[in-house]
Write a protein that holds these residues in place. Structure first.
Motif, PDB file in Angstrom:
ATOM      1  N   GLY A   1      47.256  84.238   7.533  1.00 28.02           N
ATOM      2  CA  GLY A   1      47.352  85.633   7.120  1.00 28.02           C
ATOM      3  C   GLY A   1      46.225  86.068   6.205  1.00 28.02           C
ATOM      4  O   GLY A   1      46.020  87.266   5.992  1.00 28.02           O
ATOM      5  N   SER A   2      45.481  85.105   5.659  1.00 27.86           N
ATOM      6  CA  SER A   2      44.389  85.418   4.736  1.00 27.86           C
ATOM      7  C   SER A   2      43.017  85.310   5.403  1.00 27.86           C
ATOM      8  O   SER A   2      42.000  85.224   4.721  1.00 27.86           O
ATOM      9  CB  SER A   2      44.438  84.465   3.529  1.00 27.86           C
ATOM     10  N   VAL A   3      42.976  85.317   6.727  1.00 29.36           N
ATOM     11  CA  VAL A   3      41.718  85.154   7.452  1.00 29.36           C
ATOM     12  C   VAL A   3      40.732  86.267   7.081  1.00 29.36           C
ATOM     13  O   VAL A   3      41.091  87.442   7.057  1.00 29.36           O
ATOM     14  CB  VAL A   3      41.974  85.150   8.977  1.00 29.36           C
ATOM     15  N   PRO A   4      39.482  85.918   6.771  1.00 29.26           N
ATOM     16  CA  PRO A   4      38.483  86.948   6.469  1.00 29.26           C
ATOM     17  C   PRO A   4      37.962  87.580   7.751  1.00 29.26           C
ATOM     18  O   PRO A   4      37.971  86.960   8.815  1.00 29.26           O
ATOM     19  CB  PRO A   4      37.374  86.161   5.762  1.00 29.26           C
ATOM     20  N   THR A   5      37.536  88.824   7.677  1.00 30.46           N
ATOM     21  CA  THR A   5      36.922  89.475   8.822  1.00 30.46           C
ATOM     22  C   THR A   5      35.488  88.967   8.972  1.00 30.46           C
ATOM     23  O   THR A   5      34.902  88.425   8.044  1.00 30.46           O
ATOM     24  CB  THR A   5      36.915  91.007   8.646  1.00 30.46           C
ATOM     25  N   GLY A   6      34.932  89.151  10.170  1.00 27.75           N
ATOM     26  CA  GLY A   6      33.569  88.696  10.412  1.00 27.75           C
ATOM     27  C   GLY A   6      33.519  87.618  11.469  1.00 27.75           C
ATOM     28  O   GLY A   6      34.538  87.274  12.099  1.00 27.75           O
ATOM     29  N   GLY A   7      32.343  87.050  11.696  1.00 27.03           N
ATOM     30  CA  GLY A   7      32.136  86.088  12.775  1.00 27.03           C
ATOM     31  C   GLY A   7      32.908  84.805  12.622  1.00 27.03           C
ATOM     32  O   GLY A   7      33.112  84.081  13.599  1.00 27.03           O
ATOM     33  N   PHE A   8      33.365  84.486  11.400  1.00 21.79           N
ATOM     34  CA  PHE A   8      34.081  83.238  11.140  1.00 21.79           C
ATOM     35  C   PHE A   8      35.581  83.367  11.403  1.00 21.79           C
ATOM     36  O   PHE A   8      36.304  82.376  11.378  1.00 21.79           O
ATOM     37  CB  PHE A   8      33.833  82.825   9.682  1.00 21.79           C
ATOM     38  N   ALA A   9      36.028  84.591  11.695  1.00 22.65           N
ATOM     39  CA  ALA A   9      37.467  84.852  11.788  1.00 22.65           C
ATOM     40  C   ALA A   9      38.141  84.035  12.881  1.00 22.65           C
ATOM     41  O   ALA A   9      39.214  83.451  12.670  1.00 22.65           O
ATOM     42  CB  ALA A   9      37.710  86.343  12.011  1.00 22.65           C
ATOM     43  N   GLU A  10      37.528  83.993  14.075  1.00 17.27           N
ATOM     44  CA  GLU A  10      38.166  83.286  15.191  1.00 17.27           C
ATOM     45  C   GLU A  10      38.326  81.803  14.886  1.00 17.27           C
ATOM     46  O   GLU A  10      39.393  81.222  15.102  1.00 17.27           O
ATOM     47  CB  GLU A  10      37.347  83.481  16.464  1.00 17.27           C
ATOM     48  N   SER A  11      37.262  81.168  14.356  1.00 21.40           N
ATOM     49  CA  SER A  11      37.335  79.745  14.029  1.00 21.40           C
ATOM     50  C   SER A  11      38.392  79.485  12.960  1.00 21.40           C
ATOM     51  O   SER A  11      39.141  78.500  13.022  1.00 21.40           O
ATOM     52  CB  SER A  11      35.974  79.243  13.543  1.00 21.40           C
ATOM     53  N   TRP A  12      38.448  80.362  11.950  1.00 19.60           N
ATOM     54  CA  TRP A  12      39.444  80.240  10.873  1.00 19.60           C
ATOM     55  C   TRP A  12      40.855  80.249  11.457  1.00 19.60           C
ATOM     56  O   TRP A  12      41.678  79.380  11.149  1.00 19.60           O
ATOM     57  CB  TRP A  12      39.250  81.398   9.891  1.00 19.60           C
ATOM     58  N   LEU A  13      41.134  81.233  12.309  1.00 18.32           N
ATOM     59  CA  LEU A  13      42.476  81.357  12.886  1.00 18.32           C
ATOM     60  C   LEU A  13      42.806  80.157  13.774  1.00 18.32           C
ATOM     61  O   LEU A  13      43.933  79.644  13.730  1.00 18.32           O
ATOM     62  CB  LEU A  13      42.583  82.647  13.699  1.00 18.32           C
ATOM     63  N   VAL A  14      41.855  79.724  14.579  1.00 18.75           N
ATOM     64  CA  VAL A  14      42.109  78.592  15.474  1.00 18.75           C
ATOM     65  C   VAL A  14      42.447  77.335  14.668  1.00 18.75           C
ATOM     66  O   VAL A  14      43.404  76.616  14.980  1.00 18.75           O
ATOM     67  CB  VAL A  14      40.888  78.342  16.387  1.00 18.75           C
ATOM     68  N   VAL A  15      41.687  77.080  13.595  1.00 12.54           N
ATOM     69  CA  VAL A  15      41.909  75.878  12.787  1.00 12.54           C
ATOM     70  C   VAL A  15      43.289  75.897  12.136  1.00 12.54           C
ATOM     71  O   VAL A  15      44.054  74.916  12.222  1.00 12.54           O
ATOM     72  CB  VAL A  15      40.813  75.737  11.709  1.00 12.54           C
ATOM     73  N   PHE A  16      43.633  77.024  11.507  1.00 11.66           N
ATOM     74  CA  PHE A  16      44.897  77.037  10.768  1.00 11.66           C
ATOM     75  C   PHE A  16      46.105  77.289  11.657  1.00 11.66           C
ATOM     76  O   PHE A  16      47.226  76.928  11.294  1.00 11.66           O
ATOM     77  CB  PHE A  16      44.812  78.026   9.599  1.00 11.66           C
ATOM     78  N   ARG A  17      45.893  77.867  12.841  1.00  4.24           N
ATOM     79  CA  ARG A  17      46.987  77.883  13.817  1.00  4.24           C
ATOM     80  C   ARG A  17      47.252  76.451  14.304  1.00  4.24           C
ATOM     81  O   ARG A  17      48.401  76.082  14.564  1.00  4.24           O
ATOM     82  CB  ARG A  17      46.629  78.783  14.999  1.00  4.24           C
ATOM     83  N   ALA A  18      46.190  75.663  14.430  1.00  4.69           N
ATOM     84  CA  ALA A  18      46.375  74.265  14.832  1.00  4.69           C
ATOM     85  C   ALA A  18      47.134  73.482  13.768  1.00  4.69           C
ATOM     86  O   ALA A  18      48.013  72.675  14.090  1.00  4.69           O
ATOM     87  CB  ALA A  18      45.016  73.617  15.110  1.00  4.69           C
TER      88      ALA A  18
END
Length: 513
Positions: free
Chosen positions: A79-96
């Motif tokens: 829920g604290s994912v930052p916007t920008g190009g890193f967002a997808e990687s952030w979500l994928v890692v913490f969803r995992a």
């Protein structure tokens, strides 16, 4: 345990509702959003066997609490994912990592429930667990629809109070923490995780990399090869992660196959039906949540009946009835998708949900009843690994089908409006890749020829999306049909009370009679 399991269930449904808003704010593509969804499912599949083994070795209560803490911390970070190009990687890692937490919770929680009830009551007990968790899962789409307009991030943060309640109740109920001082098969855990991850990654990325790409088939083939190595290793090691000899029991094998082919449809349908409702039916997130209630309504009623059938007559009648109903329900539902009328679809959505309800609890309970040496956590780990691997494969395969059919149909729609073939294909591909956002947002701005054609074609594009989903839902009907054929393999034998504590010895002699 109901609260802990419901948290895992809710998270599968609630994120599907928020998908268009997540895509819109973070700028993800459709394939990127599917990676976010699949990261959770893939981690569940990859670590379930390890979670079941850890529950047996370190204690069920300890794994429920540990898994809940991992899950809720990951939820806060999602829920604290930052916007920008890193967002997808952030979500994928913490969803995992969310999936890892769920993989620790689920087998331990089911093992607690199984060990608390005698054999002849487990069908109703686990059915009640799944129904209550499913009833709370219904809140997922509703909460998602209610919270998303405020902020989609709240669909992750809502797990915090649920996790606190789950931990408090776990200690209040004085859940036992019996341990089995055995070695944990680390090489086996690595092999199964790598094999599952590689094979699903190849299927998931097939559309992006190309189905003729060496990378696609290297992942799929490499993953399957690693899984073959895993099976060979497990058969030779003294204390394996999974005692594969349980598959000597024909009934257990039939249960597992039915779970696999049924789950190809069950989890993906929540994602695809939610997005279909918002794109083709122009529903709000809350309305899409209500649309999914058709499926959960049928599921909840049938799960209780399925548990009673299991306790009284064994698993075979419930499996055959459920898979047949599910196959018919998905096929009839698929035929109605292009009518764009929710009122015409609800009976068939209920029928599809009822089919899954008749299958899930009886197949899972019958498999657990056949546990070797009463290792309920381990066998639950096997069945739930199969279940979540199937869900990840279903998401990947059906997602690829949707993108392919959608691209072809939109290309024809645009060329019929005099857009050049090359440009039409390019635009169609872009729409197919990002269709889980609002299609109105995909329209080119300005007064150019492409923008003019697209604005005139938007209603046809919505219809094309419905037609593409037809292929997906017919695919789900086929998977339930294969599950029905697998149910015919079940011998119909029931595990007797006296066999419950010494099942391992019976397994060496052959299938239980």
């Amino acid at each position: 345990m109901v609260v802990a399991v419901a948290m895992v269930f809710v998270d599968q449904a609630i994120v599907s509702i928020a998908a268009p808003n997540i895509i819109g704010e973070l700028g993800l593509s459709s394939s990127g959003m599917q990676q976010v969804v699949n990261a959770y499912l893939l981690a569940l599949a990859a670590f379930f066997a390890l979670g079941g083994r850890l529950a047996d070795v370190l204690g069920h209560r300890r794994m429920v609490v540990t898994g809940t803490l991992v899950f809720v911390v990951s939820s806060v970070l999602c829920g604290s994912v930052p916007t920008g190009g890193f967002a997808e990687s952030w979500l994928v890692v913490f969803r995992a990592t969310q999936g890892l937490g769920a993989a620790l919770i689920f087998p331990a929680a089911l093992a607690v429930v199984v060990s608390a009830f005698p054999l002849n009551q487990r069908g109703r007990a686990l059915a009640l667990l799944f129904v209550l968790a499913g009833a709370l899962t219904i809140l997922g789409p509703l909460l998602g629809g209610w919270l998303t307009p405020w902020t989609w991030r709240a669909v992750f943060w809502i797990n915090v109070p649920v996790a606190v309640l789950a931990v408090v109740l776990t200690y209040a109920a004085r859940v036992p923490n019996d341990v089995r001082p055995e070695r944990i098969d680390a090489p086996g855990a690595v092999l199964v995780a790598v094999g599952l991850a590689l094979s699903v990654l190849g299927l998931q990325q097939g559309s992006a990399w190309g189905w003729g790409s060496a990378a696609t088939w290297a992942c799929v083939g490499g993953g399957l090869a690693v899984l073959a190595v895993f099976c060979r290793y497990e058969l030779r090691t003294r204390e394996p992660l999974i005692k594969l000899r349980v598959f000597r029991d024909r009934a257990f094998t039939a249960d597992t196959l039915v779970i696999f082919f049924s789950m190809l449809a069950f989890v993906p349908v929540m994602f695809f039906a939610s997005v279909y409702a918002q794109i083709s039916l122009s529903m709000s997130p809350l309305q899409a949540g209500l649309y999914l209630l058709y499926v959960f309504g049928g599921y909840g009623l049938a799960a209780q009946w399925g548990g009673r059938i299991l306790d009284k007559y064994g698993a075979r009648p419930a499996l055959r009835l459920g898979t047949a109903l599910g196959c018919a329900g998905f096929a009839l539902w698929a035929a109605r998708l292009t009518d764009l009328s929710p009122l015409d679809q609800w009976p068939y959505a209920c029928l599809a949900g009822a089919g899954i309800g008749f299958v899930l609890s009886p197949a899972s309970t019958d498999a657990v009843n056949r546990a070797i040496d009463a290792s309920y956590g381990e066998v639950t780990g096997i069945t739930q690994t199969v279940r979540n691997y199937a869900a990840a494969v279903g998401m990947a395969v059906f997602g690829a089908v949707l993108i392919h059919v959608m691209t072809d149909r939109v290309t024809r729609t645009l060329t019929a409006r005099a857009m050049p073939q090359g440009r039409a294909r390019e635009v169609a591909r872009k729409i197919a890749e990002t269709i889980t956002g609002n299609p109105d947002d995909l329209l080119p701005r300005g007064a150019g020829e492409t923008a003019t054609v697209m604005r005139g074609a938007i209603h046809a594009v919505r219809a094309d999306f419905a037609a593409a989903n037809q292929w997906v839902f017919f695919g789900m009907a086929v998977s339930m049909g294969v599950a029905f054929l697998c149910s015919l393999l079940h011998p119909g034998t029931q595990v007797r009370e006296e066999a419950g504590e010494a099942v391992g010895a019976g397994r060496e002699r052959g299938p239980l009679g």
